[in-house]
Design an enzyme around this catalytic site. Structure first.
Site, PDB file in Angstrom:
ATOM      1  N   ASP A  13       2.641  -1.054  -4.176  1.00  0.00           N
ATOM      2  CA  ASP A  13       2.878  -0.469  -2.960  1.00  0.00           C
ATOM      3  C   ASP A  13       1.515  -0.831  -1.396  1.00  0.00           C
ATOM      4  OD1 ASP A  13       4.588   1.693  -3.694  1.00  0.00           O
ATOM      5  OD2 ASP A  13       2.047   3.552  -4.031  1.00  0.00           O
ATOM      6  N   LYS A  16       5.696  -4.642  -0.071  1.00  0.00           N
ATOM      7  CA  LYS A  16       6.362  -5.401  -0.323  1.00  0.00           C
ATOM      8  C   LYS A  16       7.735  -5.967   0.029  1.00  0.00           C
ATOM      9  CE  LYS A  16       5.621  -4.018  -4.905  1.00  0.00           C
ATOM     10  NZ  LYS A  16       4.061  -3.631  -4.539  1.00  0.00           N
ATOM     11  N   HIS A  41      10.469   0.792  -2.899  1.00  0.00           N
ATOM     12  CA  HIS A  41       9.680  -0.452  -1.492  1.00  0.00           C
ATOM     13  C   HIS A  41      10.191   0.578  -0.257  1.00  0.00           C
ATOM     14  CE1 HIS A  41       9.812  -3.787  -5.007  1.00  0.00           C
ATOM     15  NE2 HIS A  41       9.169  -2.448  -5.351  1.00  0.00           N
TER      16      HIS A  41
HETATM   17  P1  GDP Z   1       5.922  -1.414  -1.689  1.00  0.00           P
HETATM   18  O1  GDP Z   1       6.220  -0.631  -2.535  1.00  0.00           O
HETATM   19  O2  GDP Z   1       5.005  -2.423  -1.969  1.00  0.00           O
HETATM   20  O3  GDP Z   1       7.594  -1.889  -1.096  1.00  0.00           O
HETATM   21  O4  GDP Z   1       5.271  -0.648  -0.667  1.00  0.00           O
HETATM   22  P2  GDP Z   1       5.764   0.713  -0.103  1.00  0.00           P
HETATM   23  O5  GDP Z   1       6.436   1.281   0.704  1.00  0.00           O
HETATM   24  O6  GDP Z   1       5.766   1.409  -1.308  1.00  0.00           O
HETATM   25  O7  GDP Z   1       4.566   1.642   1.180  1.00  0.00           O
HETATM   26  C1  GDP Z   1       3.836   0.266   1.691  1.00  0.00           C
HETATM   27  C2  GDP Z   1       3.847   1.699   2.621  1.00  0.00           C
HETATM   28  O8  GDP Z   1       3.147   1.217   3.920  1.00  0.00           O
HETATM   29  C3  GDP Z   1       5.092   2.104   3.064  1.00  0.00           C
HETATM   30  O9  GDP Z   1       5.553   3.054   4.004  1.00  0.00           O
HETATM   31  C4  GDP Z   1       5.596   1.258   5.089  1.00  0.00           C
HETATM   32  O10 GDP Z   1       6.775   0.971   5.822  1.00  0.00           O
HETATM   33  C5  GDP Z   1       3.650   0.462   5.341  1.00  0.00           C
HETATM   34  N1  GDP Z   1       3.495  -0.309   5.726  1.00  0.00           N
HETATM   35  C6  GDP Z   1       3.797  -1.661   5.622  1.00  0.00           C
HETATM   36  N2  GDP Z   1       3.280  -2.852   5.934  1.00  0.00           N
HETATM   37  C7  GDP Z   1       2.406  -1.972   7.319  1.00  0.00           C
HETATM   38  C8  GDP Z   1       1.391  -2.352   8.367  1.00  0.00           C
HETATM   39  O11 GDP Z   1       1.157  -2.937   8.557  1.00  0.00           O
HETATM   40  N3  GDP Z   1       0.993  -1.481   8.621  1.00  0.00           N
HETATM   41  C9  GDP Z   1       1.292   0.195   8.283  1.00  0.00           C
HETATM   42  N4  GDP Z   1       0.668   0.435   9.106  1.00  0.00           N
HETATM   43  N5  GDP Z   1       1.980   0.766   7.970  1.00  0.00           N
HETATM   44  C10 GDP Z   1       2.607  -0.610   7.023  1.00  0.00           C
HETATM   45  P1  IMO Z   2       5.935  -0.791  -5.889  1.00  0.00           P
HETATM   46  O1  IMO Z   2       6.926  -1.700  -6.772  1.00  0.00           O
HETATM   47  C1  IMO Z   2       2.427   1.811  -7.160  1.00  0.00           C
HETATM   48  C2  IMO Z   2       1.754   3.017 -11.638  1.00  0.00           C
HETATM   49  C3  IMO Z   2       2.151   4.407 -12.267  1.00  0.00           C
HETATM   50  C4  IMO Z   2       1.775   4.796 -13.304  1.00  0.00           C
HETATM   51  C5  IMO Z   2       1.835   3.749 -13.389  1.00  0.00           C
HETATM   52  C6  IMO Z   2       2.514   3.682 -14.997  1.00  0.00           C
HETATM   53  O2  IMO Z   2       6.263   0.913  -5.204  1.00  0.00           O
HETATM   54  O3  IMO Z   2       4.688  -0.707  -5.840  1.00  0.00           O
HETATM   55  P2  IMO Z   2       5.217   4.155 -14.906  1.00  0.00           P
HETATM   56  O4  IMO Z   2       5.749   4.785 -14.069  1.00  0.00           O
HETATM   57  O5  IMO Z   2       5.533   2.614 -14.332  1.00  0.00           O
HETATM   58  O6  IMO Z   2       5.310   3.841 -16.321  1.00  0.00           O
HETATM   59  O7  IMO Z   2       3.892   4.654 -14.256  1.00  0.00           O
HETATM   60  O8  IMO Z   2       1.846   3.197 -12.362  1.00  0.00           O
HETATM   61  N1  IMO Z   2       2.986   2.663 -11.178  1.00  0.00           N
HETATM   62  C7  IMO Z   2       3.092   2.496  -9.203  1.00  0.00           C
HETATM   63  N2  IMO Z   2       1.986   2.549  -8.832  1.00  0.00           N
HETATM   64  N3  IMO Z   2       4.033   1.321  -6.949  1.00  0.00           N
HETATM   65  C8  IMO Z   2       4.548   1.347  -7.291  1.00  0.00           C
HETATM   66  O9  IMO Z   2       5.713   0.319  -8.012  1.00  0.00           O
HETATM   67  C9  IMO Z   2       4.339   1.476  -8.344  1.00  0.00           C
HETATM   68  N4  IMO Z   2       5.317   1.747 -10.133  1.00  0.00           N
HETATM   69  C10 IMO Z   2       5.018   2.598 -11.341  1.00  0.00           C
HETATM   70  O10 IMO Z   2       1.722   5.661 -10.559  1.00  0.00           O
HETATM   71  O11 IMO Z   2      -0.232   4.535 -12.749  1.00  0.00           O
HETATM   72 MG    MG Z   3       5.806   1.666  -3.364  1.00  0.00          MG
END
Ligand code: GDP
Ligand code: IMO
Ligand code: MG
Length: 429
Positions: A13, A16, A41
């Protein structure tokens, strides 16, 4: 330069999806190489917010071929739902390609994921319960069904029969759960197959050809370095290889084809699910990070755990991924804080650890050693260049850069694409 890997440098999270979407315009292919719909994502593109789980974050660009590589585990129901949602939003998915060698998540994988978590009780991993772990278990034990099996009903049924002869025993005898018949699953999955068949391809050949022709390929990681089955905080990890090496095995390209490895890290750190977390904050500052950073899981909606930036973890990510660039996201979330702490080492039983300790219990009990830096107390969400950032914010980024010993190429100061400072990123010229 043609092959670029993008990975999470923390526990997932990190943003990416946002960064992939931001740089994707330069690429011809965006390829997911591991994980499944445990990933979530977030992409904010042309005024739309998309939550992608299986489909690569380059899907918005008509010139890009999005590929789901062999290292991914695919729940066909989720995949088709995600494709339908994208189409409803006016986005075409017809260019999508799916590796014939990717493994399928079956209904019993989801059941077993939930059942094994319930059985673990307090010791649960906190998985997303999407069947990821059990699907990779079957892959490793050579009992998995693959995407290519969807194209041959006879083979599909035969393999399913073999799998069910074991799974039904486990479901009923170990967990007291209902069992499945071959017909039941075959009927559901062969209906999916009709829709999925046109997208199936031998994607490794395609990617290698593209790289040989100097086309640009972005390998989009899911999860993060510390969730890696080998290099993460085992057993509190996912069941795949989110680190850079996974891009090679998960797509079928050699390591010499990778030119750069981008590591994404938040300006603080979060984790979803159980497991050690030395810099976790249980106080008002932790609450502040969760609230301001809107730290709720994209896939499960669970509140994320939050803490100070851990420089030891990111330095570790630099090593295990061979990062060439670091990208810092969510710097804006720290803007209201008086001072900001950065973990530079750990202490345990009188020893100082500058690197991640070898033994998991040392990491479990590690106490962070912090450096405290002044905050900037001003809105940075409109800053377009590094120079426009307040001096304290620049110093914070430089401090992180010195700790990591790799250049910070981009700094995100808000969720939208425009809110990104391109510091050392050149892209395709
Ligand atoms: P990923 O799994 O790595 O793609 O990340 P996620 O989408 O799960 O979580 C990142 C969150 O942070 C999302 O809600 C994005 O919209 C938000 N986000 C990404 N970059 C920024 C930033 O620079 N500032 C803020 N405030 N939010 C961000
Ligand atoms: P993105 O791509 C954050 C965590 C789960 C749990 C562990 C194992 O959005 O960054 P699983 O279901 O994969 O066997 O769970 O991994 N987990 C994540 N945490 N971001 C993710 O994906 C995750 N995908 C799995 O919360 O702790
Ligand atoms: Mg994520």
């Amino acid at each position: 330069m043609a092959g670029i890997v993008l990975v999470g440098a923390q526990w997932g999270d990190e943003g990416k999806g946002k960064i992939t979407d931001l740089i994707a315009d330069d690429f011809d292919y965006v390829v997911r190489f591991q994980g499944g719909n445990n990933a979530g994502h977030t992409v904010i593109h042309a005024g739309r917010t998309l939550k992608l789980h299986l489909i690569p974050s380059g899907i918005m660009y008509p010139h890009i071929t999005p590929i789901i590589g062999n290292g991914v585990v695919i729940d066909p129901k989720v995949l088709l739902e995600e494709m339908d949602e994208l189409r409803e939003q006016g986005l075409s998915t017809h260019r999508l390609l799916i590796s014939c060698n990717a493994h399928l998540i079956m209904p019993y994988h989801r059941d077993l994921d939930g059942a094994s978590e319930r059985r673990l009780g307090k010791l649960e991993i906190g998985t997303t319960r999407r069947g990821i772990g059990p699907a990779y278990m079957d892959k490793a034990s050579r009992m998995g069904l693959r995407v290519q099996d969807l194209t041959d009903e006879h083979i599909f049924r035969k393999k399913l029969d073999a799998a069910l002869s074991e799974k039904n025993d486990i479901l009923s005898k170990v967990y007291g759960l209902p069992t499945y018949t071959v017909d039941q699953i075959a009927e559901e999955y062969l209906a999916y197959a009709e829709r999925i068949k046109p997208y199936i391809a031998e994607t490794s050949t395609l990617i290698n050809r593209a790289l040989a022709a100097s086309q640009w390929v972005l390998f989009e990681g899911a999860q993060g370095t510390l969730l890696d089955i080998d290099h993460g905080t085992y057993p509190f990890v996912t069941s795949s290889s989110p680190t850079a090496g996974g891009a090679c095995t998960g797509t079928g390209v050699g390591p010499k084809k990778i030119d750069r490895v981008l590591g994404i890290a938040k300006a603080y750190i979060t984790r979803v699910g159980s497991g050690p977390f030395p810099t976790e904050l249980h106080d008002e500052t932790g609450r502040h990070l969760i609230d301001v950073g809107n730290e709720y899981g994209t896939t499960t909606g669970r509140e994320r755990r939050a803490g100070w930036y851990d420089g030891v973890i990111v330095r570790y990510a630099v090593h295990v991924n061979g990062l060439t660039d670091l990208i810092i996201t969510k710097l804006d979330v720290l803007s209201q804080l008086e001072t900001i702490k950065v973990c530079v080492a750990y202490e345990h039983e009188g020893h100082r650890y500058n690197e991640l300790p070898c033994h998991q219990s040392t990491f479990h009990h590690a106490r962070p050693i912090y450096e405290e830096l002044p905050g900037w107390r001003s809105d940075i969400t409109q800053c377009k260049t590094f120079e426009e950032l307040p001096a304290a914010a620049r110093d914070y980024v430089s401090f992180i850069e010195d700790l990591a010993e790799v250049p910070v190429a981009m700094i995100a100061v808000g969720p939208s694409r425009e809110q990104t400072i391109m510091r050392r990123w050149k892209g395709r010229v």
